[in-house]
Design a protein around this motif. Structure first.
Motif, short mmCIF file in Angstrom:
data_model
loop_
_atom_site.label_atom_id
_atom_site.label_comp_id
_atom_site.label_asym_id
_atom_site.label_seq_id
_atom_site.Cartn_x
_atom_site.Cartn_y
_atom_site.Cartn_z
N ALA A 52 1.39 -8.07 -7.13
CA ALA A 52 -0.33 -8.15 -6.76
C ALA A 52 -0.70 -6.35 -6.94
O ALA A 52 -1.91 -6.38 -6.93
N THR A 53 -0.18 -6.09 -7.16
CA THR A 53 -0.08 -4.51 -7.22
C THR A 53 -1.00 -3.54 -6.07
O THR A 53 -0.78 -2.79 -6.40
N LEU A 54 -0.52 -4.16 -4.93
CA LEU A 54 -0.71 -3.94 -3.80
C LEU A 54 0.58 -2.82 -3.46
O LEU A 54 -0.19 -1.71 -2.44
N SER B 188 -9.16 7.53 8.47
CA SER B 188 -9.05 6.08 9.14
C SER B 188 -7.31 5.62 8.23
O SER B 188 -6.97 4.53 8.74
N LEU B 189 -7.65 6.21 7.02
CA LEU B 189 -6.13 6.24 6.68
C LEU B 189 -5.04 6.45 6.71
O LEU B 189 -3.81 6.24 7.19
N ILE B 190 -4.96 7.39 8.02
CA ILE B 190 -3.71 8.21 8.42
C ILE B 190 -3.46 7.47 9.41
O ILE B 190 -2.52 6.88 9.38
N VAL B 274 -6.29 9.02 -2.77
CA VAL B 274 -4.20 9.23 -3.00
C VAL B 274 -3.54 8.22 -1.72
O VAL B 274 -2.63 7.39 -1.84
N LEU B 275 -4.33 8.46 -0.28
CA LEU B 275 -3.45 6.95 0.86
C LEU B 275 -3.96 5.49 0.42
O LEU B 275 -2.97 5.56 1.00
N TYR B 276 -5.06 5.58 -0.26
CA TYR B 276 -5.94 3.98 -0.16
C TYR B 276 -4.00 3.87 -1.17
O TYR B 276 -4.93 2.27 -1.03
N ARG B 277 -4.32 4.69 -2.51
CA ARG B 277 -3.59 3.76 -3.77
C ARG B 277 -2.38 3.41 -2.89
O ARG B 277 -1.67 2.21 -2.91
N ASN B 278 -1.61 4.42 -1.79
CA ASN B 278 -0.38 4.07 -1.39
C ASN B 278 -0.52 3.44 -0.24
O ASN B 278 0.85 3.35 0.70
N LYS B 279 -1.61 2.74 0.63
CA LYS B 279 -1.51 1.93 1.71
C LYS B 279 -0.23 0.92 1.48
O LYS B 279 -0.52 -0.20 0.85
#
Lengths: 321, 280
Positions: A52-54, B188-190, B274-279
């Protein structure tokens, strides 16, 4: 087999030292239900999140509806929807607000979005609960709004991550009906489950996954056949005769017979159904009173045990997410 | 529970109903502005449903204003009335900057829940859930500012810059707060839990707001501390807000504030994404 809805090769994802997905190959044809079956921690959720691309895979490739999940993530996102395992809508918002929010995000104008939300709530029997906060919904209603939220724009493919975990039997049946309805309309459904009978009931094909790997794949019939024709279950009149019955059955069937928890019952896995009649005759000739016998298809529980060496319900660790 | 038995009992989904909703149209994807505003609307809905979350924007500012005015007023400026003229713009800055912390805490809680997975799986401009959340917070900052200024006026604060000065200074303050929020968004993402976000934010926030010219004129501070105060963006912000409210327009300082705002977004925005994308 039609065209493939999902195709993965060597998919891998680790979190620190945990190899959540350790080389998954899947080929899912379009239409129908594909079940991913495995215990907690097997890597089901991680796999679905990659598809799902997450999550980006560490290695391997995955194509969903012909689009690469990493390079062409947005094309995938416009065509699929995900119903996660937990709270996939905003619990603080009401049912109608949740659906309207998604409708707006997906490009509906405000009035059309309102109409769309109302239609979905109607279709899922939630019209009376439209203005109630989702956190006040019952478990079954929660699941229905979760799924309705995935259909705001009808997807070609829908991922359902453990859609019936924690539901009472009635709500579970309702979800099953929804899944069947989706398939009847041509939607491809990929669902994960740890319930063997769920996979058995719904899925056209099943991938059994354990420790991040697909350990078996096929229709539920094929999976059952791979562990033998089924089992013979026998009940005796008196428990004292069980030891002898065990010996007689083992000799007649050529496989070990196993005593059950019930002191008068025992069962044996059989490879050749024709031998069963002979085995029963042997029992009566030896003076053993049989009160009941049944020939059962192997359950997926037995399949899982045979494939993995441990029971499906065993929960070694939390599902890596 | 609230679920009525009638809803439970009826077969909820008929094949016909399902068929008709699945025949729905596929509208074209909206642009980044609309999706961000839509997420902002979600934040407002959450304020509507959970009004308790406004405690920090209402109680904090009131507490600070009263406490510091009457605690320090006599000692620092001879009278509370005198001190209030100096302090109120500063307190406004402090209250706002303090409230931005909550952005990280709420976002951390939000992301832990599954609903963010759904947002991230939508075909929308990727930063829009975050931008929307921050836009919703701008509403909270506005409420906080309105409370401080109203209370100040009641206590005897008289801005020489008039309504225009006040409005302009609040506008600038909101811009800065929105930009600073990206720092908390990144945190908050870290960090794993809302508690750790709160802890780390406090550690950053206390020196940032106290080692500035919010409470006192830095002239009496030791040289090294004056140097810190001088580079602290909060000092420049307080100077600007104070200036605008009292009728002078410190153009250079305004430039400083806008430049640091841009810098905050330019640094923490991309890291956040970047953090959000790799969460996980």
């Amino acid at each position: 087999m039609g065209k493939l809805a999902i195709e993965t090769r060597g998919l891998k994802k680790s979190f620190g030292k945990t190899h959540a997905v350790a080389g998954v190959d899947l080929a899912v044809s379009a239409g129908g239900v594909y079940g991913v079956l495995g215990p907690n921690g097997a890597g089901k959720t991680t796999t679905i999140r990659i598809l799902a691309t997450l999550l980006r895979p560490d290695a391997g490739e995955a194509q969903v509806l012909g689009y690469d999940v990493v390079r062409d993530a947005r094309s995938v996102r416009t065509r699929v929807s995900l119903t996660g395992q937990f709270a996939s809508v905003d619990e603080d918002l009401t049912g109608v607000e949740n659906l309207l929010l998604l409708a707006r995000l997906l490009g509906y104008s405000r009035p059309r979005g309102r109409r769309r939300a109302a239609d979905l709530l109607d279709a899922f029997g939630l019209a009376n609960a439209a203005d109630r906060q989702v956190k006040k919904y019952s478990g079954g209603m929660r699941r229905r709004i979760d799924i309705a939220a995935s259909l705001v724009v009808p997807p070609e493919l829908i991922f359902l991550d453990e859609p019936t975990t924690g539901l009472d039997p009635r709500s579970r049946n309702q979800v099953w009906e929804i899944v069947r309805g989706l398939v009847a309309e041509g939607t491809t459904v990929l669902l994960t489950t740890q319930y063997l009978d769920e996979a058995d009931q719904l899925a056209d094909r099943i991938a059994v996954i354990d420790h991040g790997k697909v350990i078996a794949e096929g229709s539920s019939g094929q999976l059952k056949a791979s562990v033998g024709a089924g089992s013979l279950h026998v009940r005796l009149r008196s428990p004292e005769q069980r030891a002898e019955a065990e010996r007689v059955l083992a000799a007649a069937l050529d496989v070990p017979a196993e005593p059950s928890a019930d002191p008068v019952a025992l069962s044996a896995r059989i490879s050749d159904p024709e031998r069963v009649a002979r085995a029963l005759a042997e029992l009566s000739r030896s003076g053993i009173d049989v009160t009941e016998f049944a020939l059962g298809q192997p359950s997926l529980d037995e399949v899982f045990l045979a494939l993995t060496g441990h029971a499906a319900e065993e929960t070694p660790q939390e599902d890596a997410t | 529970m609230n679920a009525t038995s009638a809803e439970q009992a009826s077969a909820p989904v008929t094949e016909d109903a399902l068929r008709s909703v699945l025949a729905g149209e596929r509208p074209s994807s909206p642009g980044p502005v609309l999706t961000s505003l839509t997420f902002g609307w979600r934040a407002l809905l959450k304020i509507k449903h959970v009004p308790e979350q406004l405690v920090d924007v209402t109680m904090f500012p009131i507490m600070f204003t009263l406490m510091f005015t009457y605690l320090f007023g006599g000692a620092l400026a001879g009278s509370t009335q005198e001190y209030l003229q100096f302090l109120l713009p500063g307190i406004l800055v402090q209250a706002n900057v303090m409230i931005t912390m909550n952005t990280g805490i709420t976002l951390n809680t939000d992301i832990q829940k599954g609903v963010f997975d759904r947002f991230r799986s939508l075909p929308v401009w990727r930063p829009s859930p975050l931008v929307g959340a921050l836009l919703g917070d701008v509403m909270r900052y506005s409420i906080g500012s309105a409370i401080v200024i109203t209370l100040g006026l009641v206590l005897g604060f008289r801005p020489e810059g008039g309504a225009v000065g006040v409005v302009l200074s609040v506008a600038l303050l909101l811009v800065f707060s929105f930009c600073l929020s990206w720092l908390w968004t990144m945190l908050s993402l870290i960090l794993r839990t809302p508690n750790s976000v709160a802890g780390v934010s406090m550690m950053v926030m206390f020196p940032l707001t106290f080692v500035s010219n919010i409470f006192v004129d830095p002239k009496t501070m030791p040289g090294w501390m004056q140097a810190v105060v001088e580079v602290n963006p909060i000092t420049h912000l307080a100077t600007v807000v104070r200036g605008l409210m009292h009728g002078s327009v410190p153009a250079g300082e305004i430039g400083w504030v806008l430049a640091s705002s841009v810098l905050l977004v330019a640094v923490f925005g991309p890291i956040t994404m970047v953090l959000y994308r790799n969460k996980k």
